[in-house]
Write an enzyme that holds these catalytic residues in place. Structure first.
Site, PDB file in Angstrom:
ATOM      1  N   LYS A  39       0.829  -1.207   0.000  1.00  0.00           N
ATOM      2  CA  LYS A  39       0.000   0.000   0.000  1.00  0.00           C
ATOM      3  C   LYS A  39       0.867   1.262   0.000  1.00  0.00           C
ATOM      4  CE  LYS A  39      -3.759  -0.351   2.198  1.00  0.00           C
ATOM      5  NZ  LYS A  39      -4.756  -0.542   3.281  1.00  0.00           N
ATOM      6  N   ARG A 108      -3.425   2.936   8.559  1.00  0.00           N
ATOM      7  CA  ARG A 108      -3.770   1.721   7.823  1.00  0.00           C
ATOM      8  C   ARG A 108      -2.577   0.761   7.754  1.00  0.00           C
ATOM      9  NH1 ARG A 108      -8.195   2.152   4.151  1.00  0.00           N
ATOM     10  NH2 ARG A 108      -9.141   4.209   4.102  1.00  0.00           N
ATOM     11  N   GLY A 117      -8.415  -7.170   4.516  1.00  0.00           N
ATOM     12  CA  GLY A 117      -9.233  -7.263   5.720  1.00  0.00           C
ATOM     13  C   GLY A 117      -8.617  -8.030   6.861  1.00  0.00           C
ATOM     14  N   MET A 119      -5.739  -7.373   8.516  1.00  0.00           N
ATOM     15  CA  MET A 119      -5.086  -6.547   9.542  1.00  0.00           C
ATOM     16  C   MET A 119      -5.908  -5.284   9.764  1.00  0.00           C
ATOM     17  SD  MET A 119      -1.045  -7.113   8.788  1.00  0.00           S
ATOM     18  CE  MET A 119      -1.164  -6.570   7.095  1.00  0.00           C
ATOM     19  N   ARG A 352      -3.368  -1.254  -6.388  1.00  0.00           N
ATOM     20  CA  ARG A 352      -2.545  -2.462  -6.309  1.00  0.00           C
ATOM     21  C   ARG A 352      -2.879  -3.320  -7.512  1.00  0.00           C
ATOM     22  NH1 ARG A 352      -5.838  -4.485  -0.992  1.00  0.00           N
ATOM     23  NH2 ARG A 352      -7.835  -4.829  -2.003  1.00  0.00           N
ATOM     24  N   HIS A 468     -15.650  -7.848   1.037  1.00  0.00           N
ATOM     25  CA  HIS A 468     -14.667  -8.736   1.678  1.00  0.00           C
ATOM     26  C   HIS A 468     -14.808 -10.159   1.155  1.00  0.00           C
ATOM     27  CE1 HIS A 468     -13.493 -11.609   4.876  1.00  0.00           C
ATOM     28  NE2 HIS A 468     -12.463 -10.788   5.001  1.00  0.00           N
ATOM     29  N   SER A 799      15.228 -41.863 -10.985  1.00  0.00           N
ATOM     30  CA  SER A 799      13.914 -41.226 -10.827  1.00  0.00           C
ATOM     31  C   SER A 799      13.683 -41.072  -9.338  1.00  0.00           C
ATOM     32  CB  SER A 799      12.812 -42.077 -11.457  1.00  0.00           C
ATOM     33  OG  SER A 799      11.562 -41.437 -11.293  1.00  0.00           O
ATOM     34  N   CYS A 867       9.184 -38.894  -9.957  1.00  0.00           N
ATOM     35  CA  CYS A 867       7.891 -39.529 -10.238  1.00  0.00           C
ATOM     36  C   CYS A 867       6.975 -39.550  -9.019  1.00  0.00           C
ATOM     37  CB  CYS A 867       8.089 -40.950 -10.766  1.00  0.00           C
ATOM     38  SG  CYS A 867       8.954 -42.048  -9.631  1.00  0.00           S
ATOM     39  N   TYR A 887      13.148 -34.235 -16.282  1.00  0.00           N
ATOM     40  CA  TYR A 887      11.705 -34.340 -16.445  1.00  0.00           C
ATOM     41  C   TYR A 887      11.028 -34.512 -15.096  1.00  0.00           C
ATOM     42  CZ  TYR A 887      12.073 -39.421 -15.707  1.00  0.00           C
ATOM     43  OH  TYR A 887      12.297 -40.667 -15.159  1.00  0.00           O
TER      44      TYR A 887
END
Length: 915
Positions: A39, A108, A117, A119, A352, A468, A799, A867, A887
């Site tokens: 903010k 704030r 919402g 804090m 934001r 909210h 693997s 895997c 992979y």
């Protein structure tokens, strides 16, 4: 942290020990989020852009960290705040709380990452019994002044002094009842004066002290309260849910107040530069005349669409549209904006990068590429695998017979079905009992977070897309419908009246569609998502909304496939799964679990193998299993022709192929009591007792089976080799790989490999077909990882079986611990997320990295894959890219997610070479 230190080192003379704890809005920028919070950094950025931002200053996250660690504010903080407050007073021509011409400020929170919402915020600081008169004179509106004062006492009492907020709400309701009105805007100045007196009495009784009349004391206490709110229960829960680090702290923004509650020419609103639900361009947001910002996000008064502002105040509307375009082009992304209009003057209170739904994320990313604002690599950073997974969830069947009872605002998409519950506690309780629930509220507030997490979806009768409930639901990927005004929600009686006189009681099934805003009675059937149909090859990009989304997904996936280095394979055990995986983009099979081939009709053959008393009996059983195994592999190699297929030899303990010991004991006992034949069941029971182990997952399984039961592994190797030869002779291109499970030492692998090489040679000679079958192993034991350099001498590939590796590194039995104590570990913050869900980088991950490095030092061309289930986890895929694996392998439905995340990982580290 280096950015913070650089900034602090450059702090001007006069700051204590070179550390600067307070920054004016004119001093920061959007890149200082670590220090100024999101903010504060964005307020500074808007100030730098010349946008109308009320003057103010930001107390840094570093000050918060000092406070949280020591329990005291930094020694230099008060003086720095005083200096910045004095500069602010000079700029505004007012003094904080001055009786005749008061400056009022808001305090704030503002962490690095948005936590809507979670804090605390306090508005109108500086009002007192004396200054309220000055504000009334200043504004020429006595009602406004007393309304602002009661708001301060209410917010300060709840946030700073810990007074139960319901007590203030009850007093407000009584005041409205006494006046005979339904909304607080209809209360007059005299009514609000009485309400202020009532609120002060509540504070005195509940907090044990008077509401502070000193404006500086108000501000200092509010700053501490914001610091403290970083460690509030709801903030900690939200951070765990969103995987936000707990050590960041929050900044505090002190901003001069501007007022949207000064009459019909004033108001407040929230705007988005694009629709956060769909991603479509247009005018999206909410506006509320004669109100402060908290009224909008709390959802306690229903707003009008932002487009209505053009009729109410065209000058402010036009200016806002211009600013929104400026911000979107500057941030190159969807922006979420809070603004206030004070008697025709527009003020920007916050911007934001906005939270958005999964569908909006994909659409917006491709739109911004088309507009030339971002490139393909950046587009990949604007979407996530988790969002793609959301898009693959089912949706309601449009052809189903339904009973629609209401329609609200489509706040966060998805098809959610569950039992109606009316409070957070019940939602959590029922969810833990296995029930699917829909949380129904008039409007949600931060205290509802537990229930929102537990619920399948959220339904409110008040609020809009910026309430909210909507913002938090979108952030969590939860289905949400807001502002369904036709519904009468009675939380005390745990029921909801719907149009037509029907009543939904707690426990009744309802269905909500977050994509349309529709609410249905009962359970509505679901159908596959269009994105799944696209991956299955059953849908193509076209003109309608669903096809437009598919087109965006198609383009993003193409970006990812061009960027990624990691290949993506599938965990598949039969031809059907293999074909589906191939349609989803699999580049081979990374794990074929042969134990699944031994179940069903073949269980009897396995039982005979286990019960064999002689070598002849064992060989006969293996001989019967061989052609069945071979046919499995023929079908698999045909489905994945031209792509690698890694076949894991039998891994689980043999007792898993035998009947349950309790069930078998009952059968034997009953047969004996009835004097019925039971010789076979008796032999089975004896075998079960003989094979019983206290810790079977650490017992006779994996490579140990192949070494203890002669012929078992060689039968499987022969089946693989003969199937490969048959496929090759049929002009196919089989690429089989044989994987030995649970190896802990190179000697085990050498013995099995020698036998396997001999069998392959025999098959080659018998069929006249040259076979190139790679032989490798799973790395799933800590010892294997620690001796990987030795094991690589006998292995052509590794693997990593991260499921078992996690169990053996942590000493956890997954089947037991997830149900017994993982919930407590997550709640206490020991885990941010289950180590079976996302790889534990510090422990398991360090073994993977070390084994990969050691293995390649021995054998530079060693192929490396994973895997375990981590192969389809977004965060884990990035780790596997970083440590240089070739992979990942995962279940078919997670293949698109892995492909996307592999592309995202590569786009952030292009040019690096981890080998």
């Amino acid at each position: 942290m280096s950015e913070n230190k650089d900034q602090q080192a450059a702090a001007p003379a006069g700051s204590v020990e070179g550390v600067k704890f307070v920054y004016d809005f004119t001093e920061g920028n959007k890149d200082l989020k670590d220090l100024l919070g999101g903010k504060g950094a964005n307020l500074a950025e808007m100030t730098n852009l010349g946008l109308p931002v009320p003057p103010g200053f930001t107390i840094t996250t570093e000050a918060c960290k000092v406070y949280l660690e020591s329990g005291e504010e930094p020694a230099a903080l008060r003086d720095e705040v005083s200096a910045h407050l004095e500069a602010l007073e000079q700029r505004m021509g007012k003094k904080l709380g001055q009786p005749d011409n008061p400056l009022l400020v808001s305090v704030r929170s503002g962490a690095k990452f948005s936590m809507p919402g979670m804090m605390d915020t306090v508005l109108n600081i500086g009002l007192s019994d004396k200054s309220v008169q000055g504000l009334a004179k200043q504004a020429g509106d006595e009602r406004f002044a007393w309304d602002s004062y009661r708001r301060l006492i209410q917010m300060f009492g709840k946030t700073v002094l810990g007074v139960d907020g319901d007590l203030f709400e009850e007093a407000l309701e009584k005041a409205k009842e006494a006046k005979g009105v339904t909304v607080d805007t209809e209360l007059e100045a005299a009514d609000l004066k009485k309400l202020v007196t009532a609120f002060k009495k509540i504070v005195k009784k509940e907090a044990g002290r008077d509401f502070p009349q000193d404006p500086r004391e108000q501000m200092d206490l509010a700053i501490k309260a914001v610091f403290d709110s970083w460690n509030g229960d709801r903030a900690k829960l939200y951070r765990r849910q969103e995987r936000i680090p707990h050590d960041l702290g929050t900044a505090v923004n002190v901003c001069s107040m501007v007022f949207g509650n000064l009459g019909p020419d004033s108001g407040t609103g929230v705007a988005f530069t694009r629709d956060p639900a769909s991603g479509h361009q247009g005018v999206y947001g909410d506006y509320l005349q004669n109100a402060q910002g908290e009224d909008v996000v709390a959802g306690i008064r229903n707003t009008v669409p932002l487009a209505e502002l053009e009729k109410i105040d065209k000058k402010s509307y036009d200016q806002l549209m211009q600013i929104m375009e400026t911000l979107e082009n500057h941030y190159k992304d969807l922006c979420d904006i809070e603004f206030t209009i004070e008697r025709g003057k527009l003020w920007m209170l916050q911007t934001r990068v906005g939270k958005r739904t999964a569908a909006a994320a994909f659409r917006i990313a491709t739109q911004l590429v088309d507009q030339g604002l971002i490139d393909e690599a950046e587009a990949l950073q604007r979407v996530t695998g988790a969002q793609l997974a959301q898009l693959m969830f089912p949706r309601f069947d449009e052809k189903a017979q339904v009973q629609q009872v209401a329609r609200g605002i489509a706040a966060s998409p998805g098809a959610a079905v569950g039992k109606a519950v009316f409070d957070s506690y019940t939602a959590v309780k029922w969810s833990r009992s296995g029930e699917k629930v829909i949380l129904i509220r008039r409007e949600t507030n931060p205290d509802d977070l537990d229930g929102m997490i537990a619920a399948e979806g959220i339904l409110t009768s008040r609020g809009g897309k910026t309430s909210h409930a909507a913002v938090v639901a979108r952030g969590m990927g939860k289905t949400c419908v807001c502002g369904a005004e036709e519904l009468e929600v009675d939380t005390k009686r745990r029921r909801m009246k719907v149009p037509g006189g029907h009543v939904v009681e707690e426990g009744d099934l309802i269905s909500i569609d977050g994509s349309t805003g529709k609410v249905y009675l009962g359970e509505v059937p679901v159908v596959p998502s269009p994105v799944v149909e696209y991956f299955e090859g059953r849908m193509h990009a076209g003109a309608d909304d669903a096809d437009e989304l598919v087109a965006a997904v198609h383009r993003i996936m193409a970006f990812a496939d061009r960027k990624r280095r990691l290949r993506v394979r599938a965990n598949a055990d039969n031809a059907e799964d293999a074909l589906r995986a191939r349609r989803f983009g699999a580049q081979g099979i990374g794990l074929c679990r042969t134990e699944h081939m031994f179940l069903g009709d073949r269980r009897e053959l396995v039982e005979r193998l286990i019960l064999a008393d002689t070598e002849e009996e064992r060989e006969e059983s293996l001989k019967e299993l061989l052609p069945l195994q071979k046919q499995d592999f023929v079908e698999l190699f045909e489905a994945m022709d031209g792509l690698p297929v890694t076949v894991r030899l039998l891994d689980p303990p043999l007792h898993e192929f035998l009947p349950d010991i309790t069930e078998l004991s009952v059968r034997v006992a009953l047969a004996e009591s009835r004097q019925e034949p039971h010789e076979n069941d008796l032999r089975l029971l004896q075998a079960v007792h003989r094979l019983h182990e206290q810790n079977p997952m650490l017992g006779l399984r994996g490579v140990r089976l192949g070494l203890v039961i002669p012929g078992l592994f060689t039968m499987q190797v022969r089946a693989i080799a003969e199937a490969a030869a048959e496929r090759k002779n049929a002009k196919g291109d089989p690429r089989a790989e044989i994987m030995i499970p649970l190896v802990g030492t190179v000697q085990e692998l050498e013995i099995v490999r020698e036998e396997a090489d001999q069998v392959i040679a025999e098959v080659q000679e018998a069929t006249g077909t040259e076979l190139k079958l790679a032989i490798g192993t799973m790395i799933e034991l800590p010892r294997a990882a620690l001796t990987a350099g030795q094991i690589a001498e006998a292995a052509e590939f590794f693997s990593f079986g991260t499921n078992d590796l996690t169990q053996t590194v942590w000493g956890f039995s997954r089947d037991d611990v997830e149900a017994s104590f993982f919930t407590a570990y997550l709640e206490k913050g020991i885990f941010g997320v289950s180590p079976f869900e996302t790889i534990d980088k510090d422990g398991v991950g360090s073994l993977v990295a070390a084994a990969a490095k050691a293995g390649r030092e021995t054998r530079p061309d060693l192929k490396l894959g994973v895997c375990g289930e981590h192969g389809g986890d977004p965060e884990s895929v990035h780790f596997f890219h970083e440590v240089g694996l070739d992979y990942v392998s995962c279940s078919p439905f997670r293949i698109p997610v892995a492909r996307l995340e592999a592309g995202r990982a590569a786009s952030t580290s292009e040019g690096s070479d981890h080998r």
